[in-house]
Design a protein around this motif. Structure first.
Motif, mmCIF file in Angstrom:
data_model
loop_
_atom_site.group_PDB
_atom_site.id
_atom_site.type_symbol
_atom_site.label_atom_id
_atom_site.label_comp_id
_atom_site.label_asym_id
_atom_site.label_seq_id
_atom_site.Cartn_x
_atom_site.Cartn_y
_atom_site.Cartn_z
ATOM 1 N N ILE A 367 -12.826 6.225 -5.793
ATOM 2 C CA ILE A 367 -12.785 5.218 -6.851
ATOM 3 C C ILE A 367 -14.227 4.776 -7.057
ATOM 4 O O ILE A 367 -14.870 4.263 -6.124
ATOM 5 C CB ILE A 367 -11.899 4.027 -6.455
ATOM 6 C CG1 ILE A 367 -10.470 4.511 -6.186
ATOM 7 C CG2 ILE A 367 -11.900 2.970 -7.556
ATOM 8 C CD1 ILE A 367 -9.524 3.441 -5.695
ATOM 9 N N TYR A 383 -4.006 -7.176 -5.398
ATOM 10 C CA TYR A 383 -2.904 -6.251 -5.701
ATOM 11 C C TYR A 383 -3.003 -4.912 -4.984
ATOM 12 O O TYR A 383 -2.162 -4.042 -5.219
ATOM 13 C CB TYR A 383 -2.800 -6.033 -7.217
ATOM 14 C CG TYR A 383 -2.277 -7.252 -7.925
ATOM 15 C CD1 TYR A 383 -0.917 -7.559 -7.887
ATOM 16 C CD2 TYR A 383 -3.129 -8.116 -8.590
ATOM 17 C CE1 TYR A 383 -0.430 -8.703 -8.500
ATOM 18 C CE2 TYR A 383 -2.648 -9.266 -9.215
ATOM 19 C CZ TYR A 383 -1.296 -9.551 -9.165
ATOM 20 O OH TYR A 383 -0.813 -10.678 -9.759
ATOM 21 N N CYS A 384 -3.996 -4.726 -4.133
ATOM 22 C CA CYS A 384 -4.047 -3.460 -3.395
ATOM 23 C C CYS A 384 -2.961 -3.469 -2.330
ATOM 24 O O CYS A 384 -3.017 -4.248 -1.379
ATOM 25 C CB CYS A 384 -5.412 -3.228 -2.742
ATOM 26 S SG CYS A 384 -5.378 -1.718 -1.767
ATOM 27 N N MET A 386 -2.391 -1.393 -0.075
ATOM 28 C CA MET A 386 -2.788 -0.864 1.231
ATOM 29 C C MET A 386 -3.745 -1.815 1.953
ATOM 30 O O MET A 386 -4.339 -1.460 2.978
ATOM 31 C CB MET A 386 -3.442 0.511 1.074
ATOM 32 C CG MET A 386 -2.529 1.547 0.457
ATOM 33 S SD MET A 386 -0.977 1.792 1.339
ATOM 34 C CE MET A 386 -1.492 2.858 2.675
ATOM 35 N N ILE A 388 -6.680 -2.936 1.135
ATOM 36 C CA ILE A 388 -8.120 -2.626 1.072
ATOM 37 C C ILE A 388 -8.837 -3.737 0.305
ATOM 38 O O ILE A 388 -8.365 -4.178 -0.753
ATOM 39 C CB ILE A 388 -8.340 -1.269 0.372
ATOM 40 C CG1 ILE A 388 -7.680 -0.155 1.189
ATOM 41 C CG2 ILE A 388 -9.823 -0.990 0.161
ATOM 42 C CD1 ILE A 388 -7.622 1.188 0.486
ATOM 43 N N VAL A 390 -10.930 -4.212 -2.055
ATOM 44 C CA VAL A 390 -11.583 -3.461 -3.134
ATOM 45 C C VAL A 390 -12.761 -4.242 -3.701
ATOM 46 O O VAL A 390 -13.817 -3.687 -4.022
ATOM 47 C CB VAL A 390 -10.548 -3.155 -4.256
ATOM 48 C CG1 VAL A 390 -11.170 -2.342 -5.362
ATOM 49 C CG2 VAL A 390 -9.338 -2.437 -3.679
ATOM 50 N N CYS A 405 -6.226 4.684 1.063
ATOM 51 C CA CYS A 405 -5.981 4.512 -0.372
ATOM 52 C C CYS A 405 -4.999 5.571 -0.879
ATOM 53 O O CYS A 405 -5.225 6.763 -0.735
ATOM 54 C CB CYS A 405 -7.292 4.599 -1.139
ATOM 55 S SG CYS A 405 -7.062 4.625 -2.919
ATOM 56 N N VAL A 406 -3.905 5.105 -1.479
ATOM 57 C CA VAL A 406 -2.903 6.056 -1.986
ATOM 58 C C VAL A 406 -3.148 6.403 -3.451
ATOM 59 O O VAL A 406 -2.327 7.095 -4.077
ATOM 60 C CB VAL A 406 -1.461 5.521 -1.817
ATOM 61 C CG1 VAL A 406 -1.042 5.532 -0.370
ATOM 62 C CG2 VAL A 406 -1.313 4.128 -2.414
ATOM 63 N N GLY A 407 -4.226 5.910 -4.005
ATOM 64 C CA GLY A 407 -4.568 6.258 -5.394
ATOM 65 C C GLY A 407 -3.569 5.749 -6.415
ATOM 66 O O GLY A 407 -3.401 6.349 -7.471
ATOM 67 N N CYS A 408 -2.930 4.605 -6.101
ATOM 68 C CA CYS A 408 -1.947 4.062 -7.049
ATOM 69 C C CYS A 408 -2.626 3.638 -8.345
ATOM 70 O O CYS A 408 -1.989 3.591 -9.396
ATOM 71 C CB CYS A 408 -1.197 2.889 -6.426
ATOM 72 S SG CYS A 408 -2.235 1.444 -6.101
ATOM 73 N N GLY A 409 -3.884 3.269 -8.261
ATOM 74 C CA GLY A 409 -4.632 2.910 -9.462
ATOM 75 C C GLY A 409 -4.378 1.504 -9.968
ATOM 76 O O GLY A 409 -4.891 1.113 -11.012
ATOM 77 N N VAL A 410 -3.587 0.720 -9.210
ATOM 78 C CA VAL A 410 -3.279 -0.621 -9.701
ATOM 79 C C VAL A 410 -4.520 -1.510 -9.667
ATOM 80 O O VAL A 410 -4.709 -2.370 -10.529
ATOM 81 C CB VAL A 410 -2.101 -1.233 -8.902
ATOM 82 C CG1 VAL A 410 -1.933 -2.711 -9.215
ATOM 83 C CG2 VAL A 410 -0.826 -0.488 -9.263
ATOM 84 N N CYS A 411 -5.412 -1.289 -8.687
ATOM 85 C CA CYS A 411 -6.659 -2.075 -8.655
ATOM 86 C C CYS A 411 -7.402 -1.912 -9.979
ATOM 87 O O CYS A 411 -7.906 -2.876 -10.561
ATOM 88 C CB CYS A 411 -7.538 -1.667 -7.471
ATOM 89 S SG CYS A 411 -7.897 0.091 -7.398
HETATM 90 S S1 SF4 Z 1 -5.846 2.866 -5.807
HETATM 91 FE FE1 SF4 Z 1 -4.192 1.566 -4.968
HETATM 92 S S2 SF4 Z 1 -4.351 1.860 -2.729
HETATM 93 FE FE2 SF4 Z 1 -6.282 2.611 -3.624
HETATM 94 S S3 SF4 Z 1 -7.711 0.881 -3.513
HETATM 95 FE FE3 SF4 Z 1 -6.710 0.809 -5.548
HETATM 96 S S4 SF4 Z 1 -4.919 -0.535 -5.298
HETATM 97 FE FE4 SF4 Z 1 -5.608 0.059 -3.240
#
Ligand code: SF4
Ligand code: SF4
Length: 429
Positions: A367, A383-384, A386, A388, A390, A405-411
């Motif tokens: 990221i 909102y992470c 996991m 982290i 961020v 990081c599961v790459g959810c992309g919500v951050c």
């Molecule tokens: S992509 Fe998801 S898991 Fe990775 S840092 Fe962002 S919110 Fe956290």
């Protein structure tokens, strides 16, 4: 200023008329479920299936519909003022109900007979056999992913990545984890989940399971071939190119449930350093245990039971009980409203551990952060799921390359300044 994004305005938390209608439908569905559980589901299965599952799904969809009416984009949503999303009494109650359901499902399924029989018509239609407790579980699980996936899409519809990956987890849960295994049973083939691989579905590389699957003939050999290719070739290659997100946030059923049904609780993840230390020990501990168990079971099989004797069955049962049932089911899902939505993925999943090692040391995924734009609002860290921090990376303008990081992309989706970008670099730096 829109009251949706204002911390100073507190009247945005109440349900509107449409949502109250949704709550009424939901309550009716829950009532029908309770009546079905006490035996009515066995005598009138079709009627109670629709009254129970139908009304609960319809109520949730109606409740979630206003997400499509609000302006697209991030919102405060009063999550820390609402007991359901901030560990209030309602959250504890929900956690206890979910956990209680898991305990009854795993160890006392006889008390769910009414609900299981209620699923018989669907089970006969899909699998040509009567329902059991795992079919009930699979039906509820799939419905939760679909219905709450609809809600998720409404909430994050300003973000294309979120829409596509949510459609992806809905597709894999419905098609690969529900319909396809059912159809295999209908055609007298072994029940097989093409979207789960070793070490998450640990048995798929264990001697007993392999013997059972190949006993069905040609298709069984293909299943073993598929599992081995996915574990040893596709997993490293895809993780090298896309990071662990290709699986954890796009395909996996556990991740799918966490992202959809668990979304209201993602802000509850523990962000402390202590949690990060514990996470590294537990998740890698489970992975090491699975690897050792798999090797021992194969050695035992090669020596025709000479290594473990009668213990080989105990090994699989213990793992299934402590990790598969208690950790991933009871704690991992039952306690969404208390510990957050990715407890299992973060602290226990061996697949996440292996993907995380690839992601951390050999992957193009990261990221990227445009530090100069960051206003330190903290939405990303909040909102992470996991845990982290961020924001700390964003403030320094550092790329985020974290095993968890599961790459959810919500951050990235909740960042008001467009600071964070999920990228697959062309060349490794
Ligand atoms: S992509 Fe998801 S898991 Fe990775 S840092 Fe962002 S919110 Fe956290
Ligand atoms: S990266 Fe974005 S969401 Fe995170 S603190 Fe900075 S401005 Fe806020």
């Amino acid at each position: 200023m829109s009251k949706d994004i204002s911390l100073a305005v507190t009247d945005g938390s109440g349900a509107n008329k449409l949502q109250k209608t949704g709550i009424a439908l939901l309550a009716f569905g829950v009532l029908a479920t309770i009546i079905a559980a006490f035996g009515a589901g066995a005598t009138q299965p079709v009627l109670f299936f629709w009254l129970s599952v139908g009304f609960i799904s319809a109520g949730t969809l109606v409740y979630a519909y206003p997400y499509f009416q609000h302006e697209a984009g991030i919102k405060n949503n009063n999550i820390f003022k609402n007991g359901m999303t901030n560990r209030g009494a309602l959250a504890w109650f929900t956690g206890l109900v979910l956990t209680g359901f898991y305990i009854i499902l795993y160890w006392f399924p006889q008390y769910l007979e009414g609900l299981i029989r209620m699923c018989d018509p669907l089970s006969w239609l899909l699998r040509n056999k009567a329902a059991d407790q795992w079919f009930l579980y699979g039906t509820l699980y799939t419905l939760a992913v679909l219905v709450m996936g609809f809600r998720f899409i409404g909430k994050y519809r300003h973000n294309r990545y979120q829409i596509i990956r949510t459609l992806s987890v809905m597709f894999f849960q419905l098609g690969f984890a529900f319909v396809l295994p059912g159809l295999l049973l209908m055609f007298n083939q072994p029940e097989f989940y093409f979207s789960y691989f070793w070490p998450l579905k640990y048995g798929y590389l264990w001697p007993n399971d392999i013997n059972y699957v190949v006993s069905s003939g040609g298709l069984g050999y293909f299943m073993i071939f598929w599992g081995a290719i996915m574990t040893f070739i596709a997993t490293p290659l895809l993780t090298y190119k896309y990071g662990k997100r290709w699986y954890c946030s796009w395909v996996c059923g556990c991740g799918g449930l966490a992202e959809t049904m668990g979304d209201p609780y993602r802000q509850l993840s523990d962000k402390s350093l202590k949690a990060w230390k514990i996470e590294r020990y537990t998740v890698h501990g489970v992975l090491v245990f699975i690897i050792i168990t798999t090797i021992m079971l194969w050695l035992n099989s090669a020596w025709e039971g000479g290594l473990l004797g009668t213990w080989s069955g105990n090994f699989s049962q213990w793992y299934g009980f402590f990790i598969g049932s208690i950790f991933s089911g009871v704690i991992g899902t039952g306690f969404y409203p208390i510990f957050g939505n990715r407890v299992w993925c973060r602290f226990g999943c061996p697949m996440a551990a292996i993907l995380g090692l690839f992601q951390r040391f050999k992957s193009k995924f990261r990221i990227t952060t445009n530090g100069g734009q960051c206003i330190s609002c903290g939405n990303c860290s909040t909102y992470c799921e996991m845990g982290i921090d961020v924001r700390a990376y964003a403030q320094k303008g550092e790329n985020i390359i974290r095993a968890s990081c599961v790459g959810c992309g919500v951050c990235s989706a909740v960042c008001p300044r467009g600071v964070l970008n999920l990228e697959n670099l062309r060349d490794e730096k």
